[in-house]
Write a protein that holds these residues in place. Structure first.
Motif, short mmCIF file in Angstrom:
data_model
loop_
_atom_site.label_atom_id
_atom_site.label_comp_id
_atom_site.label_asym_id
_atom_site.label_seq_id
_atom_site.Cartn_x
_atom_site.Cartn_y
_atom_site.Cartn_z
N ALA A 1 -22.48 3.34 -20.69
CA ALA A 1 -22.75 4.59 -21.39
C ALA A 1 -24.13 4.59 -22.03
CB ALA A 1 -21.68 4.84 -22.45
N ALA A 2 -24.59 3.42 -22.46
CA ALA A 2 -25.90 3.36 -23.10
C ALA A 2 -27.01 3.35 -22.06
CB ALA A 2 -25.98 2.12 -23.97
N GLY A 3 -26.65 3.38 -20.80
CA GLY A 3 -27.66 3.45 -19.76
C GLY A 3 -28.32 2.12 -19.46
N SER B 1 -26.99 4.09 -12.30
CA SER B 1 -27.92 3.68 -13.35
C SER B 1 -27.25 3.61 -14.71
CB SER B 1 -29.08 4.65 -13.43
OG SER B 1 -28.66 5.87 -13.96
N GLY B 2 -26.10 4.25 -14.88
CA GLY B 2 -25.52 4.34 -16.21
C GLY B 2 -25.98 5.62 -16.86
N GLY B 3 -25.39 5.93 -18.03
CA GLY B 3 -25.63 7.22 -18.67
C GLY B 3 -27.03 7.36 -19.25
N ILE B 4 -27.91 7.96 -18.47
CA ILE B 4 -29.29 8.11 -18.93
C ILE B 4 -29.60 9.59 -19.07
CG2 ILE B 4 -31.68 7.91 -18.18
CD1 ILE B 4 -30.76 5.14 -17.04
N ALA B 5 -30.02 9.99 -20.27
CA ALA B 5 -30.38 11.38 -20.48
C ALA B 5 -31.89 11.49 -20.63
CB ALA B 5 -29.68 11.91 -21.73
#
Lengths: 352, 335
Positions: B189-191, B261-265
């Motif tokens: 979640a933290a990317g 990649s995971g949660g990347i905003a």
């Protein structure tokens, strides 16, 4: 009577003609009913659960406590603080949502959606990682400061926007601030390997609420709600627009600053007890406004009580869905709150 | 039309962006634990390295770097399309809730399989992709209104609300996990770029190979759409149909990228803005620059995170948010 007073009265009458549609009779009935409902739902919440306890025992445990009685011990040490916690938190979220909606004239304002809860959670993460979690007062202070930082970011940037803030823009700013602060919080938690303890705290609902926590949170929340009620007249005027408020001689800056502080105190205290729960502050004031009109002298007390009822029932539902396991309360609130948010988002063209 | 001078300048910018990307690539290989010095990079790349050098480059570094670059590209293009079709400069797939939907399915995945490494780990991107797509469908359905179609602003609002609800639900679910499982999810979640394996590169690549040419082909449609609705209808763009197709493409790109990649905003926000300020709003020029900046940003973030805290590393997503969110607020204040 000076000229300015005449003008004042004129603007007041205008505002009254135009907008105030309070229903004091209905409102007082609703307030009385919801207080009864609160007592009822507290009794219900305390009696049902993994170990079912009769209503009479609940009564006795509170008013005629017997040391040796196991049921009484369960009630006194586990269920009562828990449900009182739910009630306090529900009131805090609902009132802070109501104040924010009135102040910003933004129907989508909610401490969760505008990033305040994320800020408070970041404060928690910092407190856990670098201060130690021994003193609950300090934890609450940190989550209060975190909420304050989030509010400064969202409203500071909103105020800088000359084009005027639509609810869409404020909501987007809230989402960005949430992403920002929670990623910092997550980073801090991961580095210190505290991620899950904090997640547990922020997602754990009201289970594990202690009397010691309540002793700090309850007076704080009550104080906040009292200040809000004292300022509710000004808030009503403010909700008609800053021009109207200024025309009536209100020192809008001071009123806004005090109200914002109240919002931060309420959100910070609530998050420190229960974690980030969105949508309560959105849902309740809308329902209340629908019932009692747009006079904040009625909206605030009614929001407080109905918010309490809502979270007490939500917590009871969370315990009853799949006993003896607890369904997280946050999930239940989100499931109830989301349709409402979607309804609001679909309804208004003016939001965007 | 476009002056040749502007075109020339744009081409120079495209080339220098590419050079910059190569530079970051070299730095990324040369820094941190188990590094490869720049003078050994080319020989190793062309098959003249020692066994150790091969191991470092082809097993440890290259897959992770490629994933960062590809995911960054996908997110940047996704954001660029979203901004153009909604004509809202603040649109970003992460803020829109696609990350949250993908995250929810990652939670389901962990609850189903645990975090034990095994072959089923390769199913994770698929789960995240499905989660992202389902969320997108919901956003779509909820923002559709009879007679008005999908109004971009409403779509953003619905996305934010949906994200808030999903986040509430997934956090509460995740807090019930076992400790190691939770750590796995929290890192996703933290990317943190986790899929450092060639298989994940091959899982992501087809999406980009298929969709990038399609988007590029639609450049002119995007050009007119970004201007204004009446004009694009007047110019013969079948607005709704085109918009829905492009929206779907954008979501698919974001979901595919996030799945590995995971949660990347915020990459989808930052990269297009930088690109637009460099080469202007014409999609033919601005899309390639945006894509490269996306890759560049995510690779830099991952490298910085990896080097900054050597043993644990800071997730790339945290670093991107750290830069991206203030930029978002700045954009909002400026508008």
């Amino acid at each position: 009577m000076g000229l300015s007073n005449v003008m004042k009265n004129n603007t007041l009458n205008e505002a009254k003609e135009k907008k105030i549609y309070a229903r004091p009779a209905v409102a007082s009935i609703i307030l009385a009913l919801s207080c009864l409902l609160l007592v009822g739902s507290l009794v219900l919440a305390i009696s049902v659960g993994a170990a079912s306890i009769s209503f009479a025992d609940v009564w006795q445990a509170v008013f005629a406590y017997q040391q040796g009685n196991e049921d009484h011990q369960i009630i006194r040490s586990i269920r009562l603080p828990r449900e009182l916690g739910a009630a306090v938190v529900g009131a805090a979220f609902a009132v802070s949502g109501a104040i924010m909606q009135g102040m910003t004239k933004n129907p989508l304002a909610d401490p969760g959606l505008l990033g305040l809860n994320a800020g408070a959670s970041l404060g928690l993460a910092i407190a856990f990682s670098y201060v130690g979690n021994t003193n609950y007062m300090i934890i609450m202070l940190f989550s209060f400061i975190g909420a304050g930082i989030a509010a400064c970011l969202v409203f500071g940037f909103s105020a800088m926007n000359r084009g005027g803030m639509t609810p869409l823009k404020i909501t987007l700013a809230g989402a960005a601030v949430t992403a920002f602060l929670s990623s910092i919080g997550e980073g801090i938690a991961l580095i210190n390997k505290l991620s899950q303890s904090i997640a547990f705290w922020t997602a754990g609902g009201v289970s594990g609420t202690t009397w010691a926590q309540l002793q700090i949170v309850t007076p704080t929340v009550l104080l906040g709600i009292m200040i809000a009620i004292m300022l509710s007249r000004s808030l009503t005027v403010l909700s008609f627009g800053e021009d109207v408020a200024k025309g009536l001689g209100q020192r809008t800056f001071i009123v806004k600053a005090v109200l914002m502080t109240v919002v931060l105190i309420l959100a910070g205290a609530a998050v420190s007890l229960v974690g980030a729960i969105a949508f309560v502050g959105l849902l309740i004031p809308h329902i209340v406004r629908f019932l009692v009109g747009n006079d904040y002298r009625w909206i605030i007390p009614c929001s407080a009580v109905i918010g309490s009822v809502f979270l007490v029932l939500a917590d009871t539902a969370a315990r009853m869905v799949n006993p003896p396991f607890e369904t997280p309360m946050g999930a239940i609130v989100a499931i109830l709150g989301l349709p409402f948010f979607l309804y609001l988002a679909r309804k208004g063209r003016s939001l965007i | 039309m476009m002056s040749t001078r502007h075109l020339k300048r744009s081409i120079i910018i495209i080339i220098s962006t590419f050079v910059l990307l190569l530079l970051i690539f070299t730095i990324s290989v040369a820094t941190g634990f188990a590094s490869l010095s720049p003078d050994r990079l080319l020989p190793t790349l062309f098959g003249n390295g020692t066994a150790k050098e091969n191991l470092i480059l082809f097993t440890f570094r290259l897959p992770r770097i490629l994933i960062a670059v590809l995911a960054g590209m996908g997110l940047a293009l996704s954001g660029a399309i979203l901004q153009s079709i909604t004509r809202n400069p603040l649109a970003d797939p992460g803020i829109l809730g696609i990350n949250s939907g993908a995250g929810l399915f990652v939670v389901f995945f962990v609850l189903l399989f645990g975090n034990s490494t095994g072959n089923h780990l390769y199913l994770l991107p698929l789960f995240a992709l499905i989660g992202g797509l389902i969320t997108a469908i919901f956003i779509y359905l909820f923002s559709y209104k009879k007679g008005e179609g999908i109004q971009p602003g409403r779509m953003l609002l619905v996305g934010v609300g949906l994200a808030a609800a999903i986040n509430g639900a997934l956090l509460t679910l995740a807090s019930k996990m076992a400790r190691e499982e939770y750590d796995f999810f929290a890192n996703w979640a933290a990317g943190r770029i986790w899929g450092d394996d060639w298989l994940f590169v091959f899982a992501l690549l087809p999406w980009l190979v298929l969709l990038i040419p399609f988007i590029y082909f639609k450049s002119n449609t995007l050009n007119t759409m970004a201007l204004n609705e009446e004009l694009s209808v007047g110019l013969g763009v079948k607005t709704n149909k085109e918009r829905y197709t492009l929206l779907l493409v954008s979501v698919a790109l974001a979901a595919a990228s996030v799945s590995v990649s995971g949660g990347i905003a915020f990459i989808g926000l930052l990269a297009p803005h930088i690109a637009r300020s460099l080469v202007g709003p014409r999609h033919q020029l601005f899309l390639p620059v945006a894509a490269m900046f996306g890759g560049l940003l995510l690779l830099s973030a991952d490298t910085i995170g990896r080097v900054l805290l050597d043993t644990i590393g800071i997730p790339a997503g945290v670093i991107v948010s750290f830069i991206g969110a203030p930029y978002f607020l700045y954009l909002m204040a400026k508008k």
